[in-house]
Design an enzyme around this catalytic site. Structure first.
Site, PDB file in Angstrom:
ATOM      1  N   GLU B  34      -3.125  -6.077 -10.034  1.00  0.00           N
ATOM      2  CA  GLU B  34      -2.877  -5.381 -11.306  1.00  0.00           C
ATOM      3  C   GLU B  34      -2.250  -6.273 -12.366  1.00  0.00           C
ATOM      4  O   GLU B  34      -2.650  -6.222 -13.530  1.00  0.00           O
ATOM      5  CB  GLU B  34      -1.962  -4.162 -11.103  1.00  0.00           C
ATOM      6  CG  GLU B  34      -2.665  -2.917 -10.590  1.00  0.00           C
ATOM      7  CD  GLU B  34      -2.908  -2.955  -9.095  1.00  0.00           C
ATOM      8  OE1 GLU B  34      -2.484  -3.926  -8.452  1.00  0.00           O
ATOM      9  OE2 GLU B  34      -3.531  -2.003  -8.594  1.00  0.00           O
ATOM     10  N   HIS B 103       3.311   7.540  -4.521  1.00  0.00           N
ATOM     11  CA  HIS B 103       2.042   7.807  -5.195  1.00  0.00           C
ATOM     12  C   HIS B 103       2.092   9.038  -6.070  1.00  0.00           C
ATOM     13  O   HIS B 103       1.050   9.592  -6.397  1.00  0.00           O
ATOM     14  CB  HIS B 103       0.921   7.974  -4.153  1.00  0.00           C
ATOM     15  CG  HIS B 103       0.533   6.688  -3.500  1.00  0.00           C
ATOM     16  ND1 HIS B 103       1.299   6.089  -2.540  1.00  0.00           N
ATOM     17  CD2 HIS B 103      -0.545   5.887  -3.673  1.00  0.00           C
ATOM     18  CE1 HIS B 103       0.713   4.967  -2.143  1.00  0.00           C
ATOM     19  NE2 HIS B 103      -0.404   4.823  -2.817  1.00  0.00           N
TER      20      HIS B 103
END
Lengths: 393, 312
Positions: B34, B103
């Site tokens: 990322e 998450h």
């Protein structure tokens, strides 16, 4: 390539009562047809590639330009040191003196359509891209005539029309950004390349390897230039990197080790790299260089290095001295003429500082400009939102 | 550009068919890096492209947050307008179902605080289409917070929204349901919950006005304040952590601009102040439910609702 400058004609004869040998030598400023071949100080060392030859072609004009431009850069950085000590420059100030050959050699090998991006030691690279002394000093002092209107500061110089993308404060961030510039160049089929510059400290950043992997995967025209001045702030390379052979750290990505104090070695390496990446994807250039100042103006630079080491490099490897010796050896100018060039550089720098000091600080409404390119008339607030509130254009 | 956006057709199938339609130069599968690909996206935006960077969820954006904030959001300002960054960072945000603490975080408040960013939060299909197109066309960096559970929900769509140039304005909230007794602000999935709560409240004689924020930054303070000046009561709803949340900003804004109009303290419904648990019963307690919205609305309307026992 010559740096932008306001005065001209400093190469006119000083008086009519000159020796004929001086008049004979006058055409040096425009002579770019006589080829002079110089040898780089040391041969290149390649990693997964065949290094280029250490014989580099140049000409009198280029040699003189190298000297003049590096003298100007050196003067600018030394003047910035004084301005910082007199508190006209605030915050961070990272000086490049000692490393000038990297900027000069690179510019000699590329065009203004090739991109350069670097970290915070950016003043001389900005000058190399065509930035002016006035824009530089004004920015350092936070004045509107600065290249970022005084809103960026030392670490945030940009010149988009010359494809100079800054000027970044976060160590290592500029490497993925530079690979992004290369991505855009490839996407737009430009045929140009990006030089993304970082130091030996940043060389250990994870995001560098992430970006390098993608650059190699997608054959991006990205040249990663490690300006190895051997110290990441106060930490010597051997204390930070298990393997300080930065030109080899790309593994499957080829690399070249270059004497970064030799402008011709830099020029040759950048020329070689540019041809390479347009066909083969990324390459790493490790420039073995040195900074005379500490990491920044808050760092004396002598707690982790000996003064002997610093003066030793200045004696043996100074980039400007190398060019001076070449010019004298090839009889392109006299010692006095070279000293005059350095005097002229000092004069230009002093004049630019005077002009920069005259430039005002930004008007108060500038606090709120350029937050967005397109603001939709949204509200923004000052510290006391009942006192200061505005709409963004 | 993002993970699995091309050949896999998108982790949540949002980019399905795009690789076939536009080719591998324009739809780029990345490695799981990322920080690297967000930086590459921002760099390409510096040099004239209009990238759309997908984070598989915004939890992973934390790996790249330096590029979103320092490389993208601040560049136009630091360069005095030379370098604008027309990039969109998009992906699912906030909790899904049973995916656990790492998450499930909502990033609206974090990104919403940064000058130089625009932060959009679609609820309906029209929102998704109109706001995403506006985001891509915008010359500034936009953080586009979607919601995984909303991907599967259907919404009625007007003919106007089907037009290929349909854009919604950035920075304008939408009044999803008009009312006169209390203003309920919500975004993303909570808009649906607020609308259901409004139906329940209607049966009990409370007329709730539900505002779909659509835009966290710029925040449509004008619409929110105008509504509170009409209803005199405010309830903010969000899934994110309560401290320093979106509701806190809305509350402060209304207290500053419309204090005299408030007939009751501002109520906030938010995610619980805990990392998200996995067990289904605990997860249910960790996020707002419709009954929480109803209860808080009644409190603001001074209907007698006994306060719950506090943990001791």
């Amino acid at each position: 390539m010559t740096l932008a400058r306001r005065s001209s004609g400093f190469l006119k004869p000083l008086s009519t009562a000159c020796s004929s040998s001086f008049l004979h030598r006058r055409p040096y400023s425009t002579d770019d047809t006589t080829t002079i071949t110089v040898e780089t100080s040391v041969p290149f060392t390649g990693h997964n590639c065949e290094p280029p030859s250490r014989s580099v072609d140049t000409n009198p004009k280029e040699l003189m330009t190298f000297f003049t431009d590096m003298a100007l850069m050196r003067r600018m950085e030394i003047a910035a040191d004084s301005l910082y000590k007199s508190k006209l420059i605030r915050g961070f100030c990272h000086l490049y003196d000692g490393q000038e050959a990297v900027s000069i050699g690179m510019e000699a090998a590329i065009t203004k359509k090739d991109c350069i991006i670097t970290a915070y030691r950016d003043h001389c690279l900005f000058l190399g891209r065509g930035g002016t002394l006035l824009e530089s000093f004004a920015e350092l002092m936070g004045r509107t005539a600065g290249c970022s209107n005084g809103k960026g500061g030392s670490m945030h110089f940009y010149k988009k029309e010359a494809c100079f993308y800054g000027g970044h404060g976060i160590v290592g961030a500029q490497v993925p950004l530079g690979c992004g510039l290369a991505f855009a160049q490839k996407y737009r089929k430009e045929g140009h390349v990006t030089f993304t510059m970082y130091g030996d400290g940043a060389a250990n950043q994870g995001q560098l390897f992430e970006a390098l992997n993608m650059a190699a995967l997608w054959d991006l025209p990205a040249i990663l230039v490690c300006e190895n001045n051997h110290y990441g702030m106060g930490t010597a390379e051997w204390r930070a990197a298990k393997s300080p052979a930065y030109y080899k750290r790309g593994d499957y990505v080829p690399g070249l080790k270059v004497d970064g104090m030799d402008a011709f070695a830099v020029k040759q390496a950048c020329k070689f790299a540019k041809e390479h990446v347009l066909k083969n994807g990324p390459i790493i250039l490790e420039m073995d260089t040195y900074r005379y100042h500490g990491h920044s103006m808050s760092d004396p630079g002598s707690t982790y290095r000996t003064r002997d080491e610093i003066s030793g490099v200045r004696q043996e490897r100074d980039p400007i001295e190398r060019i001076r010796k070449l010019i004298l050896a090839h009889d392109l100018a006299t010692e006095k003429e070279l000293k005059d060039i350095e005097k002229q550089a000092r004069k230009e720098v002093d004049e630019a500082i005077v002009k920069a000091k005259e430039s005002p600080m930004p008007d108060e409404p500038e606090l709120f400009t350029n937050v967005y390119r397109k603001g939709f008339g949204v509200e923004s607030f000052g510290a006391d939102r009942k006192e200061l509130r505005t709409t963004l254009p | 550009m993002g993970e699995e956006v091309g050949e896999y057709q998108g982790a949540y199938k949002i980019t399905k068919g795009l690789l076939d339609k536009y080719g591998p130069e324009r739809v780029v599968d990345t490695p799981i890096t990322e920080a690297g690909f967000a930086g590459i996206g921002v760099g390409s935006a510096y040099h004239g492209l209009r990238p759309v960077i997908e984070f598989m969820t915004f939890n992973f954006s934390m790996q790249a947050i330096d590029h979103i904030i320092n490389s993208a959001a601040k560049s136009n300002y630091m360069s005095a307008g030379q370098i604008n960054v027309p990039i969109v960072f998009r992906g699912p945000n906030g909790p899904a179902a049973g995916v656990g603490a790492q998450h499930s975080q909502c990033y609206a408040a974090w990104y919403g605080s940064v000058p130089g960013l625009k932060v959009l939060v679609p609820y309906s299909s029209e929102d998704a289409r109109g706001l995403l197109k506006a985001a891509i066309r915008d010359p500034d960096p936009v953080v586009f917070l979607e919601n995984e559970l909303l991907y599967g929900e259907s919404f009625p769509v007007s003919a106007e929204a089907l037009d290929s140039s349909f854009c919604l304005p950035i920075g304008k909230a939408k009044i999803e349901r008009e009312g006169k007794d209390i203003t309920i602000t919500a975004f993303s999935k909570m808009v649906g919950y607020a609308l259901k709560a409004a139906e329940i409240l209607e049966k009990e004689g409370i007329s709730a006005e539900v505002i779909n924020l659509r835009s966290i930054r710029p925040l449509d303070r004008a619409t929110i304040n105008a509504s509170v000046r009409k209803t005199n009561r405010l309830l903010t709803v969000e899934e994110g952590f309560p401290q320093h949340g979106v509701g806190a900003e809305i509350c402060a804004s209304v207290v500053e601009d419309s204090f005299g109009y408030l007939d009751a303290p501002v109520e906030r419904i938010a995610g619980a102040d805990v990392p998200t648990p996995y067990a289904a019963n605990l997860e249910r307690m960790a996020f707002p439910q419709i009954e929480d919205i109803v209860r808080a609305a009644k409190r603001a309307c001074h209907r007698s609702v006994p306060m719950a026992a506090t943990a001791s």
